[in-house]
Design a protein around this motif. Structure first.
Motif, PDB file in Angstrom:
ATOM      1  N   GLY A 218       0.761  -1.288  -0.024  1.00 16.88           N
ATOM      2  CA  GLY A 218       0.101   0.069   0.072  1.00 16.88           C
ATOM      3  C   GLY A 218       0.871   1.297  -0.064  1.00 16.88           C
ATOM      4  N   PHE A 219       2.029   1.190   0.418  1.00 13.64           N
ATOM      5  CA  PHE A 219       2.936   2.410   0.401  1.00 13.64           C
ATOM      6  C   PHE A 219       2.776   3.145  -0.818  1.00 13.64           C
ATOM      7  CE2 PHE A 219       6.878   4.407  -0.580  1.00 13.64           C
ATOM      8  CZ  PHE A 219       6.824   5.511   0.012  1.00 13.64           C
ATOM      9  N   THR A 220       3.208   2.532  -2.243  1.00 13.36           N
ATOM     10  CA  THR A 220       3.388   3.081  -3.443  1.00 13.36           C
ATOM     11  C   THR A 220       2.160   3.710  -3.943  1.00 13.36           C
ATOM     12  OG1 THR A 220       4.742   1.289  -3.847  1.00 13.36           O
ATOM     13  CG2 THR A 220       4.168   2.456  -5.698  1.00 13.36           C
ATOM     14  N   ASP A 221       1.118   2.920  -3.689  1.00 12.76           N
ATOM     15  CA  ASP A 221      -0.248   4.019  -3.864  1.00 12.76           C
ATOM     16  C   ASP A 221      -0.387   5.188  -2.958  1.00 12.76           C
ATOM     17  OD1 ASP A 221      -1.129   1.690  -5.530  1.00 12.76           O
ATOM     18  OD2 ASP A 221      -2.243   0.873  -4.097  1.00 12.76           O
ATOM     19  N   GLU A 222      -0.339   4.989  -1.906  1.00 15.77           N
ATOM     20  CA  GLU A 222      -0.459   6.294  -1.009  1.00 15.77           C
ATOM     21  C   GLU A 222       0.698   7.430  -1.279  1.00 15.77           C
ATOM     22  OE1 GLU A 222       0.224   8.953   2.301  1.00 15.77           O
ATOM     23  OE2 GLU A 222       1.785   7.521   1.750  1.00 15.77           O
ATOM     24  N   TRP A 223       1.956   6.751  -1.561  1.00 18.75           N
ATOM     25  CA  TRP A 223       3.074   7.997  -1.997  1.00 18.75           C
ATOM     26  C   TRP A 223       2.564   8.389  -3.453  1.00 18.75           C
ATOM     27  CZ3 TRP A 223       5.988   7.345  -6.422  1.00 18.75           C
ATOM     28  CH2 TRP A 223       7.255   8.293  -6.510  1.00 18.75           C
ATOM     29  N   GLU A 224       2.208   7.755  -4.431  1.00 21.25           N
ATOM     30  CA  GLU A 224       1.768   8.391  -5.529  1.00 21.25           C
ATOM     31  C   GLU A 224       0.585   9.250  -5.437  1.00 21.25           C
ATOM     32  OE1 GLU A 224       1.004   5.118  -8.293  1.00 21.25           O
ATOM     33  OE2 GLU A 224       3.163   4.953  -8.423  1.00 21.25           O
ATOM     34  N   THR A 225      -0.225   8.977  -4.756  1.00 21.98           N
ATOM     35  CA  THR A 225      -1.216  10.083  -4.295  1.00 21.98           C
ATOM     36  C   THR A 225      -0.759  11.586  -3.788  1.00 21.98           C
ATOM     37  OG1 THR A 225      -2.975   8.434  -3.628  1.00 21.98           O
ATOM     38  CG2 THR A 225      -3.256  10.576  -2.972  1.00 21.98           C
ATOM     39  N   ARG A 226       0.258  11.293  -2.852  1.00 22.13           N
ATOM     40  CA  ARG A 226       1.028  12.594  -2.361  1.00 22.13           C
ATOM     41  C   ARG A 226       1.849  13.202  -3.495  1.00 22.13           C
ATOM     42  NH1 ARG A 226       4.422  11.174   2.054  1.00 22.13           N
ATOM     43  NH2 ARG A 226       4.303   9.151   1.457  1.00 22.13           N
ATOM     44  N   LEU A 227       2.536  12.503  -4.165  1.00 25.40           N
ATOM     45  CA  LEU A 227       3.382  13.008  -5.262  1.00 25.40           C
ATOM     46  C   LEU A 227       2.335  13.694  -6.238  1.00 25.40           C
ATOM     47  CD1 LEU A 227       5.973  13.177  -6.729  1.00 25.40           C
ATOM     48  CD2 LEU A 227       5.532  11.172  -7.886  1.00 25.40           C
ATOM     49  N   ARG A 228       1.319  13.159  -6.546  1.00 27.27           N
ATOM     50  CA  ARG A 228       0.585  13.804  -7.487  1.00 27.27           C
ATOM     51  C   ARG A 228       0.130  15.176  -7.001  1.00 27.27           C
ATOM     52  NH1 ARG A 228      -2.702  12.776 -11.564  1.00 27.27           N
ATOM     53  NH2 ARG A 228      -4.681  13.869 -11.846  1.00 27.27           N
ATOM     54  N   THR A 229      -0.211  15.331  -5.545  1.00 32.01           N
ATOM     55  CA  THR A 229      -0.575  16.764  -5.178  1.00 32.01           C
ATOM     56  C   THR A 229       0.606  17.671  -5.138  1.00 32.01           C
ATOM     57  OG1 THR A 229      -2.240  15.574  -3.840  1.00 32.01           O
ATOM     58  CG2 THR A 229      -1.310  17.812  -3.034  1.00 32.01           C
ATOM     59  N   LEU A 230       1.865  17.229  -4.895  1.00 33.60           N
ATOM     60  CA  LEU A 230       3.062  18.115  -4.969  1.00 33.60           C
ATOM     61  C   LEU A 230       3.218  18.554  -6.414  1.00 33.60           C
ATOM     62  CD1 LEU A 230       5.420  16.250  -2.409  1.00 33.60           C
ATOM     63  CD2 LEU A 230       4.293  18.377  -2.332  1.00 33.60           C
ATOM     64  N   LEU A 231       2.962  17.622  -7.197  1.00 32.74           N
ATOM     65  CA  LEU A 231       3.307  18.256  -8.644  1.00 32.74           C
ATOM     66  C   LEU A 231       2.221  18.797  -9.101  1.00 32.74           C
ATOM     67  CD1 LEU A 231       4.513  14.678 -10.325  1.00 32.74           C
ATOM     68  CD2 LEU A 231       5.823  16.702  -9.758  1.00 32.74           C
ATOM     69  N   ALA A 232       0.909  19.030  -8.704  1.00 33.25           N
ATOM     70  CA  ALA A 232      -0.097  19.854  -8.867  1.00 33.25           C
ATOM     71  C   ALA A 232       0.033  20.979  -8.333  1.00 33.25           C
ATOM     72  CB  ALA A 232      -1.529  19.152  -8.404  1.00 33.25           C
ATOM     73  N   GLU A 233       0.578  21.147  -7.176  1.00 34.84           N
ATOM     74  CA  GLU A 233       0.900  22.625  -6.470  1.00 34.84           C
ATOM     75  C   GLU A 233       2.076  23.252  -7.395  1.00 34.84           C
ATOM     76  OE1 GLU A 233       2.591  21.721  -2.630  1.00 34.84           O
ATOM     77  OE2 GLU A 233       0.534  21.211  -1.992  1.00 34.84           O
ATOM     78  N   ALA A 234       3.207  22.585  -7.898  1.00 38.21           N
ATOM     79  CA  ALA A 234       3.919  23.288  -8.777  1.00 38.21           C
ATOM     80  C   ALA A 234       3.342  23.738 -10.199  1.00 38.21           C
ATOM     81  CB  ALA A 234       5.232  22.160  -9.147  1.00 38.21           C
TER      82      ALA A 234
END
Length: 146
Positions: free
Chosen positions: A88-104
């Motif tokens: 489950g780590f990768t799925d949760e991490w990709e969700t956070r990554l998506r938000t960080l990239l969206a902020e940029a």
């Protein structure tokens, strides 16, 4: 390892502590078995409430990065050599990554700059002696971190 905190930051102090410890693990500065100072010791060193440190350590414990017990204190449970990630780590991490990239992107940072930044940060972790398979220059079990 010396934790650098920004007491004026909008990022909560316990998250800053958590983030600095995760970065130290990723860079190889802290390896599996490394001991961390007690919550009280770190709180005194940083001049903050020990409950704040306890909250950071508990978050790292729930994330599977630390193990905590009364006898040995807080120890790094996993590092870059410990694989594979927990389920489950990768799925949760990709969700956070998506938000960080969206902020940029929302702030107008262009694709090349985002990719360059991602590459630079990743390289800073993967170029460590630990990631390169070299000797560990981080804190070993029994050493303190302050």
């Amino acid at each position: 390892m010396i934790l650098s905190l920004d007491l004026d930051s909008e990022v909560r102090i316990y998250l800053q502590i958590r983030n600095r410890i995760v970065e130290a693990i990723a860079s190889g500065e802290l390896v599996e078995g490394s001991s961390l100072p007690s919550t009280r010791r770190l709180a005194v060193d940083l001049g903050i409430n020990f409950h704040t440190v306890n909250k950071a350590y508990d978050l790292l414990r729930r994330e599977g990065l630390l193990r905590i017990n009364r006898k040995s204190g807080a120890l790094v449970q996993r590092d870059a050599r410990t694989a594979p990630p927990q389920p489950g780590f990768t799925d949760e991490w990709e969700t956070r990554l998506r938000t960080l990239l969206a902020e940029a992107v929302a702030h107008g940072v262009g694709d090349p700059a985002v990719l360059d930044s991602c590459g630079s940060v990743l390289t800073s972790f993967t170029s460590s002696p630990l990631a390169a398979g070299g000797p560990h220059h981080g804190t070993k079990q029994g050493d303190s971190v302050s």
